[in-house]
Design a protein around this motif. Structure first.
Motif, PDB file in Angstrom:
ATOM      1  N   GLY A 209       0.908  -1.324  -0.148  1.00  5.89           N
ATOM      2  CA  GLY A 209       0.087  -0.063   0.066  1.00  5.89           C
ATOM      3  C   GLY A 209       0.844   1.346   0.145  1.00  5.89           C
ATOM      4  N   SER A 210       2.168   1.319   0.141  1.00  2.00           N
ATOM      5  CA  SER A 210       2.983   2.295   0.190  1.00  2.00           C
ATOM      6  C   SER A 210       3.504   2.595  -1.165  1.00  2.00           C
ATOM      7  CB  SER A 210       4.268   2.108   1.004  1.00  2.00           C
ATOM      8  OG  SER A 210       3.853   2.258   2.461  1.00  2.00           O
ATOM      9  N   SER A 211       3.536   3.753  -1.644  1.00  3.57           N
ATOM     10  CA  SER A 211       4.142   4.482  -2.932  1.00  3.57           C
ATOM     11  C   SER A 211       5.541   5.154  -2.696  1.00  3.57           C
ATOM     12  CB  SER A 211       3.118   4.958  -3.769  1.00  3.57           C
ATOM     13  OG  SER A 211       3.768   5.583  -4.923  1.00  3.57           O
ATOM     14  N   ILE A 212       6.617   4.580  -2.878  1.00  7.24           N
ATOM     15  CA  ILE A 212       7.858   5.435  -2.816  1.00  7.24           C
ATOM     16  C   ILE A 212       8.670   5.467  -4.051  1.00  7.24           C
ATOM     17  CG2 ILE A 212      10.086   5.298  -1.371  1.00  7.24           C
ATOM     18  CD1 ILE A 212       8.563   3.688   0.787  1.00  7.24           C
ATOM     19  N   PRO A 213       8.776   6.299  -4.503  1.00  5.46           N
ATOM     20  CA  PRO A 213       9.528   6.562  -5.948  1.00  5.46           C
ATOM     21  C   PRO A 213      10.950   5.764  -5.886  1.00  5.46           C
ATOM     22  CG  PRO A 213       8.401   8.649  -5.520  1.00  5.46           C
ATOM     23  CD  PRO A 213       8.254   7.655  -4.239  1.00  5.46           C
ATOM     24  N   GLY A 214      11.171   4.904  -6.878  1.00  3.55           N
ATOM     25  CA  GLY A 214      12.384   4.366  -6.891  1.00  3.55           C
ATOM     26  C   GLY A 214      12.613   3.018  -6.163  1.00  3.55           C
ATOM     27  N   ILE A 215      11.547   2.494  -5.443  1.00  2.92           N
ATOM     28  CA  ILE A 215      11.613   1.350  -4.832  1.00  2.92           C
ATOM     29  C   ILE A 215      10.284   0.669  -5.201  1.00  2.92           C
ATOM     30  CG2 ILE A 215      11.746   0.025  -2.615  1.00  2.92           C
ATOM     31  CD1 ILE A 215      12.669   2.442  -1.075  1.00  2.92           C
ATOM     32  N   ARG A 216      10.553  -0.513  -5.528  1.00  2.00           N
ATOM     33  CA  ARG A 216       9.294  -1.379  -5.961  1.00  2.00           C
ATOM     34  C   ARG A 216       9.111  -2.820  -5.417  1.00  2.00           C
ATOM     35  NH1 ARG A 216       5.984  -0.483 -10.270  1.00  2.00           N
ATOM     36  NH2 ARG A 216       4.967  -2.281  -9.228  1.00  2.00           N
ATOM     37  N   LYS A 217       8.053  -3.458  -5.072  1.00  2.00           N
ATOM     38  CA  LYS A 217       7.768  -4.837  -4.634  1.00  2.00           C
ATOM     39  C   LYS A 217       7.065  -5.377  -5.997  1.00  2.00           C
ATOM     40  CE  LYS A 217       5.995  -8.050  -1.321  1.00  2.00           C
ATOM     41  NZ  LYS A 217       5.466  -8.249  -0.246  1.00  2.00           N
ATOM     42  N   ALA A 243       9.621   6.600   5.336  1.00  2.00           N
ATOM     43  CA  ALA A 243      10.693   6.955   4.457  1.00  2.00           C
ATOM     44  C   ALA A 243      10.488   8.665   4.271  1.00  2.00           C
ATOM     45  CB  ALA A 243      10.363   6.058   2.857  1.00  2.00           C
ATOM     46  N   GLU A 244       9.517   9.328   4.003  1.00  2.00           N
ATOM     47  CA  GLU A 244       9.169  10.425   4.028  1.00  2.00           C
ATOM     48  C   GLU A 244       9.821  11.271   5.146  1.00  2.00           C
ATOM     49  OE1 GLU A 244       5.175  11.406   2.831  1.00  2.00           O
ATOM     50  OE2 GLU A 244       5.558  10.476   0.792  1.00  2.00           O
ATOM     51  N   ASN A 245       9.431  10.804   6.082  1.00  2.00           N
ATOM     52  CA  ASN A 245       9.725  11.255   7.835  1.00  2.00           C
ATOM     53  C   ASN A 245      11.457  11.344   7.906  1.00  2.00           C
ATOM     54  OD1 ASN A 245       7.160  12.035   8.692  1.00  2.00           O
ATOM     55  ND2 ASN A 245       6.939   9.821   9.721  1.00  2.00           N
ATOM     56  N   ILE A 260      13.207  10.202  -1.791  1.00  2.00           N
ATOM     57  CA  ILE A 260      12.452   9.258  -0.615  1.00  2.00           C
ATOM     58  C   ILE A 260      13.114   7.569  -0.621  1.00  2.00           C
ATOM     59  CG2 ILE A 260      10.247   8.679  -0.069  1.00  2.00           C
ATOM     60  CD1 ILE A 260      10.862  11.635  -0.321  1.00  2.00           C
ATOM     61  N   SER A 261      13.356   7.208  -1.558  1.00  2.00           N
ATOM     62  CA  SER A 261      13.992   6.039  -1.546  1.00  2.00           C
ATOM     63  C   SER A 261      15.233   5.812  -1.036  1.00  2.00           C
ATOM     64  CB  SER A 261      14.256   5.394  -3.113  1.00  2.00           C
ATOM     65  OG  SER A 261      15.004   6.093  -4.214  1.00  2.00           O
ATOM     66  N   ASP A 287      19.931   9.625  -4.557  1.00  2.96           N
ATOM     67  CA  ASP A 287      19.589  10.766  -5.533  1.00  2.96           C
ATOM     68  C   ASP A 287      19.397  12.124  -4.556  1.00  2.96           C
ATOM     69  OD1 ASP A 287      17.161  10.244  -4.573  1.00  2.96           O
ATOM     70  OD2 ASP A 287      16.242  10.349  -6.414  1.00  2.96           O
ATOM     71  N   ARG A 288      19.261  13.200  -4.953  1.00  2.96           N
ATOM     72  CA  ARG A 288      19.093  14.292  -4.290  1.00  2.96           C
ATOM     73  C   ARG A 288      17.612  14.676  -3.980  1.00  2.96           C
ATOM     74  NH1 ARG A 288      23.085  16.542  -8.188  1.00  2.96           N
ATOM     75  NH2 ARG A 288      21.129  17.562  -9.560  1.00  2.96           N
ATOM     76  N   GLY A 289      17.282  15.520  -3.000  1.00  2.00           N
ATOM     77  CA  GLY A 289      15.796  15.869  -2.477  1.00  2.00           C
ATOM     78  C   GLY A 289      15.209  16.753  -3.631  1.00  2.00           C
ATOM     79  N   ASP A 290      15.931  17.649  -4.260  1.00  7.47           N
ATOM     80  CA  ASP A 290      15.316  18.609  -5.147  1.00  7.47           C
ATOM     81  C   ASP A 290      14.393  18.015  -5.971  1.00  7.47           C
ATOM     82  OD1 ASP A 290      17.426  17.693  -6.513  1.00  7.47           O
ATOM     83  OD2 ASP A 290      18.431  19.809  -6.624  1.00  7.47           O
ATOM     84  N   ARG A 291      14.590  16.828  -6.498  1.00  5.76           N
ATOM     85  CA  ARG A 291      13.992  16.181  -7.077  1.00  5.76           C
ATOM     86  C   ARG A 291      12.703  15.796  -7.045  1.00  5.76           C
ATOM     87  NH1 ARG A 291      18.087  12.473 -10.586  1.00  5.76           N
ATOM     88  NH2 ARG A 291      18.750  14.407 -11.176  1.00  5.76           N
ATOM     89  N   TYR A 292      12.355  16.049  -5.838  1.00  6.54           N
ATOM     90  CA  TYR A 292      10.958  15.731  -5.097  1.00  6.54           C
ATOM     91  C   TYR A 292      10.116  17.155  -4.452  1.00  6.54           C
ATOM     92  CZ  TYR A 292      13.005  11.278  -5.428  1.00  6.54           C
ATOM     93  OH  TYR A 292      13.822  10.049  -6.069  1.00  6.54           O
ATOM     94  N   LEU A 293      10.905  18.483  -4.815  1.00  9.56           N
ATOM     95  CA  LEU A 293      10.045  19.192  -4.275  1.00  9.56           C
ATOM     96  C   LEU A 293       8.566  19.411  -4.527  1.00  9.56           C
ATOM     97  CD1 LEU A 293      12.952  22.132  -4.589  1.00  9.56           C
ATOM     98  CD2 LEU A 293      12.246  20.778  -2.611  1.00  9.56           C
TER      99      LEU A 293
END
Length: 300
Positions: A209-217, A243-245, A260-261, A287-293
């Protein structure tokens, strides 16, 4: 005089100590948490290594030549990296990605001259991969296929793994990586296990149920062909909230502004540090956080 080209700036990223993120518990247990800053690569992520490897090795084998069109389904970082390498080597690049991924990623790909095809959010990466296959069948270009291409993990076997071993002077006990295409964890695991079979390889994947860009099941039918389960000693699930925290915590406590990943992998590293003693734990800051602003993860 001889000057470097941008190609020579891929890899050899810093491995840094994160003295505060594990808290007093990590200190009490005499554990070190180290992050490898892959955002320092020229296109901003660990995927620069795989992109360069896949394109230059395909060139060397005569499979592609400058001017050809390349196609790839991507959740973001691989696409940006491929767009950069395609630009530097003279290829046309078509990238397919789900429409819900961050605006910064789309704009970064476009900046390098790539054509972007957005696919329905409901279909996820699976739909994007299927569409890329169809486009290749239609003769619209060649898929490099990060999910099945051995040149992806080979990049990490030849560079990322040796760098970690070198920079820890062989003292690493645990390696943690988010699992998406699994190229990073596969290549690094193979190298580290060859140096010391006791090094523990730990993968991070999203909770149900979690959606984290760059990580997949991945569903079984879409499991990357490069993935070998026997190389991973332990798989830890991470929630989107954790992950976001952790992404926000890394920025304000360590000055590490990451995606986030990467934060998901850090969350796992911190968990390990609260269970182990005298451990040297390395995780990939992919990666860097500015990709998720634009996602709202880092509110102003």
């Amino acid at each position: 005089m001889s000057y470097p080209t941008i190609e020579s700036t891929i890899g050899n990223t810093p491995l840094i100590l994160l003295p505060r993120i594990g808290g007093e518990e990590a200190k009490r247990r005499n554990n070190l948490i180290l992050g490898k800053l892959e955002g320092n690569n020229p296109a901003g992520s660990v995927k620069d290594r795989a992109a360069f490897s896949m394109i230059t090795r395909a060139e060397a084998r005569g499979q592609i030549k400058p001017g050809d069109t390349l196609i790839e389904a991507t959740s973001g970082n691989t696409g940006i990296a491929l767009a950069m390498v395609a630009a530097m080597r003279g290829y046309k690049m078509i990238l397919l990605m789900p429409e819900n991924l961050s605006e910064e990623r789309r704009q970064s790909m476009a900046a390098y001259g790539a054509k972007i095809v957005l696919t329905p959010k409901s279909g996820g990466m699976e739909y994007a991969r299927d569409l890329a296959e169809q486009m290749q069948k239609n003769g619209e270009g060649l898929i490099l296929d990060q999910f099945a291409n051995p040149d992806n993990p080979l990049a990490h076997y030849e560079t990322t793994g040796p760098e970690i071993w070198r920079d820890t002077k062989g003292s690493i006990t645990h390696f943690v990586s988010a699992m998406g295409t699994t190229g990073t964890i596969m290549g690094v695991a193979q190298y580290l296990k060859e140096q010391n079979a006791q090094v523990q390889i730990v993968g991070a994947q999203p909770e149900e149920g979690s959606s984290i860009p760059g990580i997949r099941k991945w569903p079984e039918a879409y499991l990357p062909k490069i993935f070998d389960r026997s190389r991973v000693d332990q798989i830890e699930s991470v929630s989107q909230a954790d992950a976001e925290n952790m992404a926000r915590k890394l920025a304000v406590t360590e000055g590490v502004f990451c995606g986030i990943s990467a934060a998901g992998a850090c969350e796992v590293a911190v968990r390990l540090s609260h269970q182990l003693e005298n451990a040297t734990i390395v995780f990939i800051v992919c990666d860097r956080g500015d990709r998720y602003l634009s996602t709202g993860v880092f509110p102003a």
